[in-house]
Design a protein around this motif. Structure first.
Motif, PDB file in Angstrom:
ATOM      1  N   GLU A  21       0.814  -1.223   0.000  1.00  0.00           N
ATOM      2  CA  GLU A  21       0.000   0.000   0.000  1.00  0.00           C
ATOM      3  C   GLU A  21       0.846   1.271   0.000  1.00  0.00           C
ATOM      4  O   GLU A  21       0.321   2.357  -0.204  1.00  0.00           O
ATOM      5  N   ALA A  22       2.153   1.140   0.272  1.00  0.00           N
ATOM      6  CA  ALA A  22       3.029   2.315   0.287  1.00  0.00           C
ATOM      7  C   ALA A  22       3.331   2.769  -1.133  1.00  0.00           C
ATOM      8  O   ALA A  22       3.338   1.966  -2.069  1.00  0.00           O
ATOM      9  N   GLY A  23       3.614   4.058  -1.304  1.00  0.00           N
ATOM     10  CA  GLY A  23       3.864   4.592  -2.641  1.00  0.00           C
ATOM     11  C   GLY A  23       5.323   4.580  -3.039  1.00  0.00           C
ATOM     12  O   GLY A  23       5.671   4.139  -4.133  1.00  0.00           O
ATOM     13  N   SER A  24       6.202   5.032  -2.173  1.00  0.00           N
ATOM     14  CA  SER A  24       7.618   5.144  -2.514  1.00  0.00           C
ATOM     15  C   SER A  24       8.377   3.879  -2.148  1.00  0.00           C
ATOM     16  O   SER A  24       7.974   3.129  -1.246  1.00  0.00           O
ATOM     17  N   TYR A  25       9.506   3.685  -2.826  1.00  0.00           N
ATOM     18  CA  TYR A  25      10.324   2.514  -2.559  1.00  0.00           C
ATOM     19  C   TYR A  25      10.821   2.505  -1.123  1.00  0.00           C
ATOM     20  O   TYR A  25      10.799   1.467  -0.443  1.00  0.00           O
ATOM     21  N   ILE A  26      11.250   3.657  -0.641  1.00  0.00           N
ATOM     22  CA  ILE A  26      11.804   3.722   0.702  1.00  0.00           C
ATOM     23  C   ILE A  26      10.745   3.431   1.758  1.00  0.00           C
ATOM     24  O   ILE A  26      11.022   2.818   2.791  1.00  0.00           O
ATOM     25  N   ALA A  27       9.480   3.863   1.517  1.00  0.00           N
ATOM     26  CA  ALA A  27       8.392   3.570   2.456  1.00  0.00           C
ATOM     27  C   ALA A  27       8.041   2.076   2.415  1.00  0.00           C
ATOM     28  O   ALA A  27       7.748   1.474   3.451  1.00  0.00           O
ATOM     29  N   LYS A  28       8.066   1.488   1.222  1.00  0.00           N
ATOM     30  CA  LYS A  28       7.826   0.047   1.094  1.00  0.00           C
ATOM     31  C   LYS A  28       8.880  -0.724   1.877  1.00  0.00           C
ATOM     32  O   LYS A  28       8.579  -1.711   2.570  1.00  0.00           O
ATOM     33  N   GLU A  29      10.114  -0.284   1.757  1.00  0.00           N
ATOM     34  CA  GLU A  29      11.222  -0.931   2.455  1.00  0.00           C
ATOM     35  C   GLU A  29      11.065  -0.793   3.962  1.00  0.00           C
ATOM     36  O   GLU A  29      11.272  -1.744   4.715  1.00  0.00           O
ATOM     37  N   GLY A  66       5.492  10.724  -6.271  1.00  0.00           N
ATOM     38  CA  GLY A  66       6.756  11.199  -6.816  1.00  0.00           C
ATOM     39  C   GLY A  66       7.906  11.284  -5.842  1.00  0.00           C
ATOM     40  O   GLY A  66       8.928  11.906  -6.135  1.00  0.00           O
ATOM     41  N   ILE A  67       7.759  10.662  -4.649  1.00  0.00           N
ATOM     42  CA  ILE A  67       8.869  10.684  -3.692  1.00  0.00           C
ATOM     43  C   ILE A  67      10.003   9.808  -4.225  1.00  0.00           C
ATOM     44  O   ILE A  67       9.798   8.662  -4.608  1.00  0.00           O
ATOM     45  N   ARG A  68      11.217  10.361  -4.274  1.00  0.00           N
ATOM     46  CA  ARG A  68      12.383   9.635  -4.773  1.00  0.00           C
ATOM     47  C   ARG A  68      13.278   9.201  -3.607  1.00  0.00           C
ATOM     48  O   ARG A  68      13.367   9.886  -2.591  1.00  0.00           O
ATOM     49  N   ASP A  69      13.942   8.087  -3.787  1.00  0.00           N
ATOM     50  CA  ASP A  69      14.895   7.608  -2.792  1.00  0.00           C
ATOM     51  C   ASP A  69      16.228   8.317  -3.030  1.00  0.00           C
ATOM     52  O   ASP A  69      16.996   7.956  -3.920  1.00  0.00           O
ATOM     53  N   LEU A 269       8.524  12.718   4.713  1.00  0.00           N
ATOM     54  CA  LEU A 269       7.709  12.246   3.587  1.00  0.00           C
ATOM     55  C   LEU A 269       7.547  10.727   3.635  1.00  0.00           C
ATOM     56  O   LEU A 269       6.472  10.195   3.332  1.00  0.00           O
ATOM     57  N   THR A 270       8.615  10.025   4.017  1.00  0.00           N
ATOM     58  CA  THR A 270       8.537   8.567   4.118  1.00  0.00           C
ATOM     59  C   THR A 270       7.574   8.154   5.211  1.00  0.00           C
ATOM     60  O   THR A 270       6.747   7.250   5.032  1.00  0.00           O
ATOM     61  N   ASP A 271       7.657   8.822   6.369  1.00  0.00           N
ATOM     62  CA  ASP A 271       6.733   8.518   7.471  1.00  0.00           C
ATOM     63  C   ASP A 271       5.296   8.799   7.064  1.00  0.00           C
ATOM     64  O   ASP A 271       4.384   8.019   7.379  1.00  0.00           O
TER      65      ASP A 271
END
Length: 791
Positions: A21-29, A66-69, A269-271
């Motif tokens: 359900e997370a959008g960015s790669y870093i949030a998924k991680e 559009g959040i980038r790692d 943004l990740t949180d």
């Protein structure tokens, strides 16, 4: 948290759902590495954030895409390294997202205060973002005007390219050189313009060979007349590259100076992305925010295991308030293990700030440690049998268990001699109860059923099974032991009937009678529980009546007294019936356990004595409640008398109309039914006739009675335009208010959400609305709003 427990409860599978359900790669991680928290305040904060995200996603779209790692680019910048174009573009993108998110929540700070308090710390670094965007195009190219030198170099390069291209075109058009060319094209080799010349003409074509084809029939030659121009072009291109390098270093330096703040932006943004993922998962699971229990209690209302696909039968389970140990029995595949896993998993999900798929009223305790022994952990490599493997894990659990632990044990005492296994299992449960741990176990042993019936800190539960269809019902009944149904299942599946009969004959004597008596005890206990629940319900109703009634009118007192008296009589009848049942069961137990070796007669009697004590306690509760809700009525003082007044003679308790006033003796003559009596004025109190009703109540009751008949508790606004729908809603709410509806259901559908938002905005300003919420499980979800009226 014990890694073995996390594995068997499939906590990591829940984290995978969250990661999806997370959008960015870093949030998924990050989602995959979450761990439960023991800090109550932290968990409450997480749940509030999830609730705000749940509400937000239900009505609005948040511009967080559009959040980038950029962790690696920031690390490079922090070491004064040079960032490439793609990395700088990613940093500018994140800064743009930061500004959008801040602006979004700044205009909604009152609605989502928790989320706003988090994002208000975002920094835009506007100068960095604008510098990057004015230097690098969306296609990833450096703009010509990035610097004066770059602009001048590119003009020179363009002029040289045009001059060389023009001269090369002359070679292509020349009849002399045309026959020497393999093709009439201009190409490049190592950054220099060349022509494809046939190999047999390379000595006649004046120029420099830079390359040849793989077949050797073509050589790529630079005309000698263009060597100088190509040299200048090459030099200019090298200068351009150096200038671009300088520009990128300048931008990298700007980033390095604010790397720490930009990294903090990324963390925020990740949180936020992760919180929104929790909100999306709540929608996906149709979850609710659980109530955090301050005590060591767990109450799950119609819980549904989130990893079971298809239609899931809800399970209601509780532990901690009335008992600390729950023994679940019944046939295999009936849902015993699912109950264990669901209970543990719900605690873990709550401690991670996740909503759980259950009904409102669910309470979860933030138990510090969860230990589980579930499934077959047989280890061939370590030469451990199934029983040995279980015992090894249980031994570890016993060494760690305390009064802040939840213990989940599947098939306790299985895999060895039934008698020894049952005895060991009971001893383990006694130890865990003494430790104060909350314990849920599954078993097939009758001795453990009896233990749960005898021990006041334990309780039986069973999973239901349909013997006709040989299929489990996946329904848990607390307070009643279950049967394994092994012989019935075997018979239905084709085992010859004579074998089944032989098996029944070899069953221990009175096996079935024991199960029946345990069920009988359950029914008697249910009677007590029903009485207690009835007392609580009427107590709540009386309390609500007291709050809402204005004045102290006699007719209302009479109605309340009548209700309480009827309840008292009903309660006494039910308690008398229950006492009779207990007496009969007690006699049956004496007779049954006389020759039954598996249980002690005094233990069985303990069950009934405990039951009798509970019944006596309930009688006391009922009597105390009735004395509370039927207080001694104090007479209302009488101010003056006149003929025709309706009064009460306090010394006699009689009521009647004043027929005559005897002023000489300060007495009156009363007509009380068929009697004529004389009483002193000082012995009179104000009273109301049996048919008395205040005018305002008569009118209100007349109107509300008419409305109740005609006004439905539901209005459908689907397919109506917003203006039309709001007019219908306004009229409907007025009617529902007069009809004294406590709650109404407004069906607006999901659609684009415009009608839902308009309805909610209107409800906020309506004077007849106390509160409102979106539909929950089984109520229509986001397509319905439930409104509570001020009645």
């Amino acid at each position: 948290m014990d890694s073995h427990t996390l594995k068997v409860l499939e906590y990591n599978e829940i984290l995978k759902l969250l990661s999806e359900e997370a959008g960015s790669y870093i949030a998924k991680e990050k989602a995959l590495s979450l761990t439960p928290s023991d800090d109550m305040e932290e968990v409450k904060t997480w749940l509030k954030e999830t609730e705000e995200a749940f509400r937000l996603l239900n009505i609005e779209q948040i511009p967080i895409g559009g959040i980038r790692d950029i962790r690696e680019p920031l690390k490079i910048a922090g070491l004064q390294g040079r960032l490439d174009i793609a990395q700088l573009m990613d940093i500018a993108q994140n800064l743009a997202v930061s500004q959008r998110i801040w602006a979004f929540f700044n205009s909604r700070k009152d609605k989502y205060d928790s989320l706003y308090s988090m994002v208000q710390n975002l920094n835009f670094y506007k100068s960095i973002r604008e510098e990057i965007n004015s230097t690098i195009s969306p296609k990833g190219e450096i703009y010509n005007n990035a610097s004066q030198k770059l602009s001048s170099l590119r003009r020179t390069i363009e002029d040289l390219k045009n001059h060389i291209s023009s001269k090369m075109s002359e070679f292509l058009k020349s009849s002399h050189y045309g026959k020497m060319l393999q093709e009439t094209i201009i190409t490049t080799r190592e950054g220099r313009y060349v022509l494809p010349v046939k190999s047999e003409f390379k000595s006649q074509f004046k120029g420099i060979v830079h390359d040849q084809s793989s077949s050797g029939v073509t050589v790529f030659m630079e005309p000698i007349t263009l060597v100088e121009k190509n040299n200048k072009l090459k030099e200019s291109l090298l200068e351009e590259k150096a200038e671009i390098e300088a520009i990128l270093r300048k931008l990298s330096l700007m980033v390095s100076m604010e790397a720490e703040g930009i990294e903090e932006n990324l963390n925020i943004l990740t949180d936020l992305d992760l919180i929104l993922a929790r909100g999306r998962l709540a929608h996906r699971l149709n979850g609710i925010r659980p109530v955090i229990s301050k005590n060591q209690t767990i109450k799950i209302q119609k819980g549904r295991h989130p990893l079971i696909k298809g239609e899931v039968v809800p399970i209601t389970v509780e532990i901690g308030e009335k008992f600390k140990c729950l023994v679940i029995t019944g046939p295999n595949t009936g849902g015993k293990t699912v109950t264990l896993k669901m209970t543990g998993l719900f605690v873990l999900m709550t401690k991670t700030g996740l909503f759980i798929p259950a009904d409102y009223g669910t309470e979860i305790s933030l138990i510090k440690d969860i230990y589980a022994d579930i499934g077959d952990e047989q280890s061939i490599a370590q030469s451990l049998s199934t029983f040995s493997s279980h015992i090894k894990q249980i031994a570890k659990i016993l060494s760690l268990a305390d009064d802040n632990s939840l213990i989940l044990l599947d098939e306790l005492g299985a895999g060895t001699d039934p008698g020894e296994g049952a005895s060991l299992g009971i001893s383990i449960l006694e130890y865990l109860i003494e430790k104060g741990s909350l314990t849920i176990v599954t078993s097939h042993h009758n001795q453990m059923k009896a233990f749960a019936a005898l021990n006041p800190e334990a309780q039986n539960a069973c999973v239901d099974f349909d013997v006709e269809t040989l299929s489990p019902k996946y329904h848990l009944t607390i307070g009643q032991p279950g049967r394994s149904q092994a012989l019935i299942i075997a018979e239905r599946l084709g085992i010859p009937s004579f074998i089944i009969e032989e098996a029944r004959a070899k069953q221990p004597e009175n096996t079935y009678e024991v199960d029946s008596l345990l069920e009988k005890i359950k029914l008697d206990s249910d009677t007590i529980s029903e009485e207690k629940e009835a007392v609580s319900d009427i107590k709540r109703e009386i309390g609500e009546l007291r709050r809402r009634l204005s004045g102290n009118l006699e007719d209302e007192e009479r109605k309340r007294k009548k209700i309480a008296e009827e309840f008292l009589e009903k309660s006494r009848q039910m308690l008398a019936s229950a006492q009779k049942e207990v007496k009969e069961t007690r006699q049956s137990l004496k007779k049954l356990f006389k020759n039954y070796q598996e249980f002690k007669q005094e233990d069985a009697m303990t069950i009934m004595e405990n039951l009798q004590q509970k019944l006596s306690l309930e009688e006391k509760i009922v009597e105390e409640f009735v004395s509370e809700v039927i207080p001694e009525k104090k007479p209302e003082p009488l101010e003056g008398v006149k003929q025709g007044d309706y009064v009460e003679v306090m010394s006699l308790g009689l009521k009647g109309y004043i027929a005559e006033i005897l002023s000489d003796t300060k007495e009156v003559k009363l007509q009380a039914g068929l009697m004529n009596i004389t009483a002193k004025i000082s012995d009179l109190a104000k009273a109301y006739p049996p048919d008395y009703e205040p005018p305002e109540q008569t009118y209100s009751r007349h109107i509300s009675t008419m409305k109740v008949v005609t006004i439905s508790p539901e209005i459908k606004l689907i397919s109506q335009r917003v203006e039309e729908a709001l007019m219908s809603l306004e009229k409907y709410l007025d009617d529902a208010f007069l009809a004294k509806h406590k709650e109404v259901r407004i069906v607006h559908g999901k659609g684009t959400g415009a009608l839902r938002i308009a309805v909610r905005d209107y409800l906020k300003t309506s004077p007849v609305i106390n509160s409102f919420r979106l539909g929950g499980v089984g109520e229509g979800g986001a397509g319905v709003t439930i409104a509570e009226l001020k009645v």
